[in-house]
Motif scaffolding. Structure first.
Motif, PDB file in Angstrom:
ATOM      1  N   THR C  59      -1.150 -14.155   7.610  1.00  0.00           N
ATOM      2  CA  THR C  59      -0.619 -14.703   8.854  1.00  0.00           C
ATOM      3  C   THR C  59      -1.548 -14.485  10.045  1.00  0.00           C
ATOM      4  OG1 THR C  59       1.500 -14.017   7.910  1.00  0.00           O
ATOM      5  CG2 THR C  59       1.549 -14.858  10.137  1.00  0.00           C
ATOM      6  N   ASP C  60      -2.240 -13.352  10.070  1.00  0.00           N
ATOM      7  CA  ASP C  60      -3.109 -13.076  11.221  1.00  0.00           C
ATOM      8  C   ASP C  60      -4.511 -13.636  11.020  1.00  0.00           C
ATOM      9  OD1 ASP C  60      -4.211 -11.446   9.329  1.00  0.00           O
ATOM     10  OD2 ASP C  60      -3.742  -9.558  10.324  1.00  0.00           O
ATOM     11  N   GLY C  61      -4.730 -14.427   9.968  1.00  0.00           N
ATOM     12  CA  GLY C  61      -6.012 -15.077   9.761  1.00  0.00           C
ATOM     13  C   GLY C  61      -6.980 -14.284   8.913  1.00  0.00           C
ATOM     14  N   ARG C  62      -6.666 -13.016   8.700  1.00  0.00           N
ATOM     15  CA  ARG C  62      -7.584 -12.224   7.887  1.00  0.00           C
ATOM     16  C   ARG C  62      -7.421 -12.577   6.405  1.00  0.00           C
ATOM     17  NH1 ARG C  62      -7.027  -6.154   8.792  1.00  0.00           N
ATOM     18  NH2 ARG C  62      -4.804  -6.632   8.998  1.00  0.00           N
ATOM     19  N   VAL C  63      -8.510 -12.358   5.658  1.00  0.00           N
ATOM     20  CA  VAL C  63      -8.515 -12.714   4.244  1.00  0.00           C
ATOM     21  C   VAL C  63      -8.432 -11.456   3.395  1.00  0.00           C
ATOM     22  CG1 VAL C  63      -9.888 -13.733   2.372  1.00  0.00           C
ATOM     23  CG2 VAL C  63      -9.800 -14.852   4.616  1.00  0.00           C
ATOM     24  N   ARG C 126     -15.211  -9.472   4.546  1.00  0.00           N
ATOM     25  CA  ARG C 126     -15.707  -9.887   5.850  1.00  0.00           C
ATOM     26  C   ARG C 126     -15.849 -11.415   5.833  1.00  0.00           C
ATOM     27  NH1 ARG C 126     -14.947  -5.351   6.476  1.00  0.00           N
ATOM     28  NH2 ARG C 126     -16.341  -3.640   7.047  1.00  0.00           N
ATOM     29  N   GLU C 127     -15.581 -12.029   6.943  1.00  0.00           N
ATOM     30  CA  GLU C 127     -15.811 -13.472   7.044  1.00  0.00           C
ATOM     31  C   GLU C 127     -16.988 -13.657   7.984  1.00  0.00           C
ATOM     32  OE1 GLU C 127     -12.164 -15.470   7.494  1.00  0.00           O
ATOM     33  OE2 GLU C 127     -13.020 -17.427   6.973  1.00  0.00           O
ATOM     34  N   TRP C 128     -18.031 -14.295   7.496  1.00  0.00           N
ATOM     35  CA  TRP C 128     -19.284 -14.339   8.252  1.00  0.00           C
ATOM     36  C   TRP C 128     -20.126 -15.493   7.728  1.00  0.00           C
ATOM     37  CZ3 TRP C 128     -24.579 -12.771   7.093  1.00  0.00           C
ATOM     38  CH2 TRP C 128     -25.370 -12.566   8.239  1.00  0.00           C
ATOM     39  N   ALA C 129     -20.704 -16.238   8.633  1.00  0.00           N
ATOM     40  CA  ALA C 129     -21.612 -17.328   8.260  1.00  0.00           C
ATOM     41  C   ALA C 129     -20.910 -18.362   7.378  1.00  0.00           C
ATOM     42  CB  ALA C 129     -22.862 -16.779   7.570  1.00  0.00           C
ATOM     43  N   ASP C 130     -19.678 -18.681   7.742  1.00  0.00           N
ATOM     44  CA  ASP C 130     -18.899 -19.713   7.041  1.00  0.00           C
ATOM     45  C   ASP C 130     -18.524 -19.313   5.615  1.00  0.00           C
ATOM     46  OD1 ASP C 130     -19.466 -21.071   9.382  1.00  0.00           O
ATOM     47  OD2 ASP C 130     -20.996 -22.363   8.466  1.00  0.00           O
ATOM     48  N   MET C 131     -18.736 -18.055   5.277  1.00  0.00           N
ATOM     49  CA  MET C 131     -18.383 -17.568   3.944  1.00  0.00           C
ATOM     50  C   MET C 131     -17.475 -16.346   4.062  1.00  0.00           C
ATOM     51  SD  MET C 131     -22.098 -17.890   1.997  1.00  0.00           S
ATOM     52  CE  MET C 131     -23.172 -17.694   3.438  1.00  0.00           C
ATOM     53  N   VAL C 132     -16.665 -16.153   3.007  1.00  0.00           N
ATOM     54  CA  VAL C 132     -15.872 -14.940   2.889  1.00  0.00           C
ATOM     55  C   VAL C 132     -16.649 -13.998   1.973  1.00  0.00           C
ATOM     56  CG1 VAL C 132     -13.702 -13.969   2.050  1.00  0.00           C
ATOM     57  CG2 VAL C 132     -13.716 -16.219   3.161  1.00  0.00           C
ATOM     58  N   TRP C 133     -17.019 -12.834   2.486  1.00  0.00           N
ATOM     59  CA  TRP C 133     -17.821 -11.874   1.713  1.00  0.00           C
ATOM     60  C   TRP C 133     -16.921 -10.758   1.192  1.00  0.00           C
ATOM     61  CZ3 TRP C 133     -23.461 -12.069   1.725  1.00  0.00           C
ATOM     62  CH2 TRP C 133     -23.975 -13.155   2.440  1.00  0.00           C
ATOM     63  N   VAL C 134     -17.273 -10.259   0.029  1.00  0.00           N
ATOM     64  CA  VAL C 134     -16.488  -9.179  -0.560  1.00  0.00           C
ATOM     65  C   VAL C 134     -17.415  -8.044  -0.981  1.00  0.00           C
ATOM     66  CG1 VAL C 134     -16.590 -10.127  -2.918  1.00  0.00           C
ATOM     67  CG2 VAL C 134     -14.659  -8.664  -2.270  1.00  0.00           C
ATOM     68  N   TYR C 135     -16.898  -6.831  -0.868  1.00  0.00           N
ATOM     69  CA  TYR C 135     -17.641  -5.665  -1.352  1.00  0.00           C
ATOM     70  C   TYR C 135     -16.819  -5.008  -2.457  1.00  0.00           C
ATOM     71  CZ  TYR C 135     -19.721  -1.052  -1.664  1.00  0.00           C
ATOM     72  OH  TYR C 135     -20.308   0.094  -2.154  1.00  0.00           O
ATOM     73  N   MET C 136     -17.379  -4.976  -3.666  1.00  0.00           N
ATOM     74  CA  MET C 136     -16.623  -4.532  -4.827  1.00  0.00           C
ATOM     75  C   MET C 136     -17.071  -3.157  -5.330  1.00  0.00           C
ATOM     76  SD  MET C 136     -16.618  -8.314  -6.651  1.00  0.00           S
ATOM     77  CE  MET C 136     -15.910  -7.823  -8.216  1.00  0.00           C
TER      78      MET C 136
END
Lengths: 445, 445, 445
Positions: C59-63, C126-136
């Protein structure tokens, strides 16, 4: 019944298996010539005995069969350019001829000897009898091409096709040399002889020529043919005698030719001869090369059209040589027809064979079989081929590979008196106790 | 959480597994009767508990269920002819009756005793309650058919369907006896009671009869039903009590019937009863037989049309009994609808159940579960069925298999005062503490 | 050639593998932002490094990126409701926020502390540079986002796309840093310079800006570029010099950025920069994120339209981001075109790369390679990444992960005098020997 280990021994043909080693001591069809219609045309991906390969026809018309991956970085030469007597990788331009020599290596300086150290695996190839043949065994043991009569007659006398089959090659070949099954699988279960004749004419079943209605009826009426087997250098004569309307015997005489050919037991003198060669794609699918020929006249256009349309032993196929009636559509079985004029409800001898052979399983489980007196042809075939594979493991090369001329034999039908032995019947029908006709073509006997 | 080895024990039903042995001690539906509409019609391929089988209806109307491969050379009898009280192989004509006897063996002489030694594996079959039932266990332990009320009422009083599901049968059955999930999975998340009623009418959800809006609301408003479990000879009574608008308790009472049946906890007196039976195809897919019945009147045409169209617990299916909304099309989930009037956005109770059960994985990984107080029905089911499988490995046959009449029970809903115990509630609702109604049909109690 | 064990070490990235551990020490793109367009929209199934995951925008826009199975009974949260800052399971209503906390557990009483013990696995996003980034990777080792210039420029200056590839990510990345292959794979094999220019314009190949015909010709004429490699904190400068029409050298300078990025060696000053990031789906397929950017001006609509249509390094894709020309349709190879104006007959740089990389096999068999002087970039990449994976197994974290600002480098082309060393050429072209441009964006050098 067979041990599970024997069944695996018989049916597995990948690199390093005993049966795979045996098969690799013989030439086998890799493609139809028509599949490489064009010099410098696109390479074609093929798979034989579990090996992925590429075939291409180079500028001088010769065909090469090579491993597909470029030795440099493994790119598939399928995407390469077939140009100026060689196949050039599209990645970095390394180029190979049909013998696998690296003839250009542009990423190294021209003076570098690096390219002399680079080889692409390639197999010897012959183009013969409208097929491209490959030999995948040790070079020092390369035999002559088997002198099948099909390839000895002028090109106009023969018709060659291929079709895909969704099962192990052995059970499909066994279906061909088991001539007892004609009493059911291909039977026309009617007492109405006019209807029988009409179906035979329309479906152009094997043996459609003169006397066919009687022969079809005799086959249907006698499901217990008496078998006689005779071995020769190239394989086995497998003869099955059925009752006729008199005391005479109707003989249907097949030939098994080692390791993967069979000739059809139908033709009377003057009729069309038929044969088949099985080439494993892997252990659960194969190509069947099917051929029809006449020794002494060209095939007519009508005959060619008939075979091309999928009648007789030839299948109706799609552009990938896959039969249109196949396991994915239940061979378009017609259950109503099955109740009346067709034993299977499946149209055509080729599709009937395919349906029943595929239905035995991807690889038939021979440990659960129950064989009987009509299965002796199959038994002798298994003995022969398994003994040859075992002998080869002991260092003894297969006799048949050294007997190329021994393949020039015929199979067919005959009607003979009740007391005649097989040698007499063979000589009456073919002029030779093994069916040998090589002499007609100037070969040494 | 469960040990991985226990999860495998619970979910694997192939030949030789403990749970497979247990399931094989019970009759189970193999097909709908409608799947073999015709005497001497085409055989049908079926697969149960990992075994490939053929079903066929022979000339006298009786159904046989047999192994598919002919003992002769392994051809599939699916391509055979179903004729004159037997199935005849299309390869060489060997013929078998529904008991697996070889009744003709044309490749041997008529006087040969060979055919008496040939047997085709066949399983006992019963046709009952619009289904063909099969018993795949040891003959000497064959029980009576379970006396489900469905089969005791006249044929006109019931409707039976089947549907494919893409997961292990256990988690699907667990979904049925876990009646807590109705508060979310099948919820109509609206405060607009007119809209609720409209949806209930249109979708013909379970319990669509009188009082349904209140009951639907109570279920949605109380996601923490209190469970009471009672065991009986044939299985478990699984009751869940929810708050109402008074101090009364709304009871929804399911039945688990060993090993693979469940009855739906919805019907009030006078309403339609529903139940389901799970039959593993293999460990990752199953058939769900779904049935609706009324004890004392025929179903109306409107009710039959509703079930046939895929409402209530029945699914909308294609010609292969595969639900039209399935995992391959994401159950046609409507994400907009999910935001408003449907908790899932998936239409219909059957597809909602299928979606969530399939989504647990081909076989749910129970080692990662976190169970709570609303999961006690599932816990008791697992204990019961695993204990029975373990006892059978020790030689002790399952009690339920010897209790065929014990299956004549009902499940349903009731509203009762707050202090009543389960036995009292059951007796109020069903006249018997186990829900037993067999006496109505003249069975011994 | 490589040992088979080294090839597995290099190419396997599943949980618990050394290379998988290394990759998990870095942020990587999980999706394009456009794939989650809507707050409270449907969750999306993704698969990274062999792990099935769900992504959802709350709801708050975060992924959030979480494991898909609800800890309760394993239902897939994909069918859940994304509502009020959390994803709620459709089975029994358990609800989780993007950090994996259980924020509602309706099957237990409100006062129960059970829900505090329940966690859903979730990864930092993180959302950055038009991409959603993930740290696994392990939380305590979470690095900064790599400061690729792409993400430092205003959003209007860049274009980002993604495309599916049917092979292991390593061989695809190797194709990008092996700049020697442009002499063949992307060559326009014609002497007709007007035709060359016309094709370059139409296909909008990389480097389509001024001087492109000469550069294209030089690349085609010199298949043996001389390589110079320089390492820096974030990766490798990989420069390849080719002959020009004078004694000058035409340098094409790529950047490898650990562990899974590469920048394209084409842009001259004022031209568009391009780069790619490889994200393994599993060991036999990957997503390639492809980006184009200009430091000092927005991209024009015409440029965006060109990239969106599948020109330059971007692919023409379907609604699932799968290239329309792919291994299932032989990349729509045109064998006639291959004889004339295209080395491959495959249209576009992206599809040419995909075809040849996929053709190396699902995982290239590096044990059969034969490398040469033009393969030194690949050799150095392998050394670097395998050494880093081995060091990590010994407890030493990767240097590049601690060097986020070191990713702010450029790659491109240059023409320089014959005697200049790489450091001089880099400084001439980029103002820094590593191509570092971070200072322009106010980052510490």
């Amino acid at each position: 019944m067979m041990l599970g280990s024997d069944n695996e021994f018989l049916t597995q043909g990948g690199p390093g298996t005993p049966m795979g080693d045996l098969l690799r001591r013989f030439w086998m069809p890799a493609l139809l010539s028509e599949e490489l219609p064009e010099r410098d045309g696109p390479p074609k991906k093929i798979r034989i005995l579990g090996e992925d390969l590429l075939a291409f026809r180079q500028t001088d018309g010769r065909v090469g069969i090579v491993e597909p991956h470029c030795p440099h970085r493994g790119a598939n030469l399928y995407f390469g350019r077939n140009e100026e007597c060689g196949l050039r990788c599209a990645f970095h331009g390394w180029k190979f001829d049909i013998d696998g020599n690296c003839v250009d290596l542009p990423t190294s300086p021209p003076e570098s000897a690096y390219k002399d150290t680079i080889k692409l695996l390639s197999y010897p190839v012959r183009e013969w009898a409208d097929m491209v043949w490959v030999y995948m065994g040790p070079r020092e043991h390369m035999p002559e091409l088997p002198q099948l009569e099909l390839g000895l007659v002028p090109a106009g006398h023969r018709f060659v096709s291929k079709k895909w089959q969704d099962c192990n090659w052995v059970q499909s070949l066994e279906g061909a040399i088991d001539t007892a099954h004609f009493s059911f699988l291909h039977a026309i279960p009617t007492k109405d002889e006019a209807a029988r004749l009409d179906i035979l004419r329309k479906t152009s079943a094997i043996g459609q020529e003169g006397g066919l209605a009687d022969r079809s009826r005799w086959v249907t009426e006698d499901p217990r043919p008496r078998f006689r087997i005779e071995s020769h250098d190239a394989g086995l004569v497998i003869a099955a005698g059925r009752k006729t309307d008199t005391t005479d015997v109707y003989w249907r005489i097949a030939q098994y030719l080692a390791p993967n050919h069979a000739l059809v037991p139908v033709a009377f003198p003057g009729e069309v001869y038929h044969g088949q060669t099985w080439v494993p794609v892997d252990d659960t699918s194969c190509w069947i090369y099917t051929y029809s020929w006449v020794p002494d006249r060209p095939l007519t256009n009508a005959e060619r059209a008939k075979y091309a349309s999928g009648l007789s032993l030839h299948a109706e196929i799609d552009e990938h040589y896959v039969p249109k009636r196949n396991m994915r559509n239940d061979y378009m079985i017609d259950r109503e027809l099955q109740k009346t004029l067709s034993y299977t409800g499946i149209s055509g001898v080729s599709d009937q064979d395919a349906a029943i052979q595929d239905s035995q399983g991807a690889v038939q489980d021979r440990t659960r079989e129950h064989l009987g007196p009509t299965d002796v042809g199959i038994v002798e075939f298994r003995k022969l081929v398994m003994a040859a594979a075992r002998a080869l493991q002991q260092g003894q090369p297969p006799r048949a590979a050294a007997s190329a001329t021994g393949y020039a034999v015929r199979a067919g039908g005959w009607i003979a008196g009740p007391e005649k032995d097989l040698a007499t019947v063979m000589t009456e029908r073919f002029g030779h106790r093994n069916g040998y006709v090589g002499g007609e073509y100037g070969l040494a006997e």
